[in-house]
Write a protein that holds these residues in place. Structure first.
Motif, mmCIF file in Angstrom:
data_model
loop_
_atom_site.group_PDB
_atom_site.id
_atom_site.type_symbol
_atom_site.label_atom_id
_atom_site.label_comp_id
_atom_site.label_asym_id
_atom_site.label_seq_id
_atom_site.Cartn_x
_atom_site.Cartn_y
_atom_site.Cartn_z
ATOM 1 N N PRO A 35 -20.836 7.862 -37.961
ATOM 2 C CA PRO A 35 -19.572 8.321 -37.382
ATOM 3 C C PRO A 35 -18.381 7.581 -37.992
ATOM 4 O O PRO A 35 -18.366 6.351 -38.067
ATOM 5 C CB PRO A 35 -19.726 8.014 -35.896
ATOM 6 C CG PRO A 35 -21.206 8.073 -35.663
ATOM 7 C CD PRO A 35 -21.813 7.486 -36.917
ATOM 8 N N ALA A 36 -17.376 8.360 -38.444
ATOM 9 C CA ALA A 36 -16.230 7.783 -39.139
ATOM 10 C C ALA A 36 -14.892 8.128 -38.505
ATOM 11 O O ALA A 36 -13.918 7.406 -38.704
ATOM 12 C CB ALA A 36 -16.231 8.251 -40.598
ATOM 13 N N ALA A 37 -14.832 9.230 -37.745
ATOM 14 C CA ALA A 37 -13.544 9.621 -37.154
ATOM 15 C C ALA A 37 -13.754 10.676 -36.083
ATOM 16 O O ALA A 37 -14.729 11.434 -36.108
ATOM 17 C CB ALA A 37 -12.600 10.156 -38.228
ATOM 18 N N LEU A 38 -12.809 10.699 -35.174
ATOM 19 C CA LEU A 38 -12.696 11.756 -34.176
ATOM 20 C C LEU A 38 -11.531 12.627 -34.628
ATOM 21 O O LEU A 38 -10.421 12.125 -34.844
ATOM 22 C CB LEU A 38 -12.413 11.143 -32.805
ATOM 23 C CG LEU A 38 -12.085 12.085 -31.658
ATOM 24 C CD1 LEU A 38 -13.213 13.066 -31.404
ATOM 25 C CD2 LEU A 38 -11.782 11.277 -30.393
ATOM 26 N N LEU A 39 -11.797 13.896 -34.831
ATOM 27 C CA LEU A 39 -10.798 14.848 -35.309
ATOM 28 C C LEU A 39 -10.593 15.917 -34.259
ATOM 29 O O LEU A 39 -11.557 16.499 -33.769
ATOM 30 C CB LEU A 39 -11.280 15.482 -36.619
ATOM 31 C CG LEU A 39 -10.479 16.670 -37.149
ATOM 32 C CD1 LEU A 39 -9.083 16.232 -37.589
ATOM 33 C CD2 LEU A 39 -11.227 17.330 -38.312
ATOM 34 N N GLN A 40 -9.337 16.160 -33.911
ATOM 35 C CA GLN A 40 -9.005 17.264 -33.031
ATOM 36 C C GLN A 40 -8.096 18.210 -33.797
ATOM 37 O O GLN A 40 -7.136 17.773 -34.443
ATOM 38 C CB GLN A 40 -8.316 16.768 -31.758
ATOM 39 C CG GLN A 40 -9.222 15.980 -30.865
ATOM 40 C CD GLN A 40 -8.540 15.402 -29.642
ATOM 41 O OE1 GLN A 40 -9.049 14.472 -29.048
ATOM 42 N NE2 GLN A 40 -7.384 15.922 -29.263
ATOM 43 N N THR A 41 -8.423 19.500 -33.760
ATOM 44 C CA THR A 41 -7.575 20.521 -34.366
ATOM 45 C C THR A 41 -7.094 21.438 -33.255
ATOM 46 O O THR A 41 -7.766 21.589 -32.229
ATOM 47 C CB THR A 41 -8.333 21.325 -35.434
ATOM 48 O OG1 THR A 41 -9.469 21.945 -34.833
ATOM 49 C CG2 THR A 41 -8.776 20.436 -36.586
ATOM 50 N N TYR A 42 -5.936 22.030 -33.467
ATOM 51 C CA TYR A 42 -5.398 22.905 -32.430
ATOM 52 C C TYR A 42 -4.387 23.875 -33.028
ATOM 53 O O TYR A 42 -3.821 23.648 -34.101
ATOM 54 C CB TYR A 42 -4.752 22.089 -31.299
ATOM 55 C CG TYR A 42 -3.581 21.238 -31.739
ATOM 56 C CD1 TYR A 42 -2.281 21.716 -31.670
ATOM 57 C CD2 TYR A 42 -3.788 19.939 -32.219
ATOM 58 C CE1 TYR A 42 -1.205 20.951 -32.070
ATOM 59 C CE2 TYR A 42 -2.724 19.160 -32.616
ATOM 60 C CZ TYR A 42 -1.426 19.663 -32.544
ATOM 61 O OH TYR A 42 -0.374 18.899 -32.952
#
Length: 195
Positions: A75-82
């Motif tokens: 795990p390297a990042a939490l990404l949120q798209t919207y």
């Protein structure tokens, strides 16, 4: 879960983007959002169950999506798209067709300490996912104006700063977001991937 995007970045490794599993990924995400460095993420003080609940709610939306980004399986990042038009940021700038909003929380550096080039390589793969795989024309980010490290990082990646705006408070039964002073920044597909 199935990968939505997989990309080998020379000299860095393989970056994968997959949907976040609100329950299975809750330990990792809770550990990240609980750190002081993640204060701008707005989840400091939440329990693991509350973090899982937030992402379970998000998973039920058509306009907002959470992803776990991995590098070589870690795990390297939490990404949120919207969709900006379906978000409070859409009240603060002229949304264009093909815009995609993005929030990003990087994993902590860990025992190895600073990782020169690591964030740039990761952001390149994330931009590839957002702009090429999802076929979008422009990414918009809205870091808190006090988060100067994030703003500088986006600028180094080719984002162009837009206006400083005030994102209005959201107070709904399922969601509460305090008012936020944000620096909008934009990355055009032609800038990120010329030619």
């Amino acid at each position: 879960m199935t990968d939505l995007h997989a990309q080998h970045v020379d000299g860095f490794g393989t970056v994968r983007v997959r949907p976040l599993d609100p329950q299975a990924d809750a330990d990792v995400v809770h550990a990240w959002v609980s750190e002081e460095r993640a204060a701008f993420w707005g989840m400091n003080g939440l329990t693991r169950a509350q973090v899982a609940e937030v992402y379970t709610h998000l998973a039920g939306l058509d306009t907002h999506h959470a992803h776990l980004v991995t590098k070589d399986g870690v795990p390297a990042a939490l990404l949120q798209t919207y969709e900006p038009a379906a978000d409070r940021v859409g009240e603060c700038y002229d949304v264009r067709p093909g815009d995609l909003g993005l929030h990003l929380l990087l994993a902590p550096a860990g025992a190895e300490g600073p990782r020169p080039g690591w964030t740039a390589a990761l952001l390149t793969a994330i931009a590839s996912y957002a702009l090429l795989t999802l076929d979008r024309h422009r990414i918009v980010v809205d870091p808190d104006v006090r988060n100067t490290k994030a703003i500088a990082r986006f600028e180094r990646q080719g984002f162009e700063c837009g206006p400083v705006v005030v994102l209005p408070e959201v107070d709904l039964p399922d969601v509460y977001l305090p008012e936020k002073h944000a620096q909008l920044a934009f990355l055009e597909r032609e800038v990120a991937f010329p030619g």
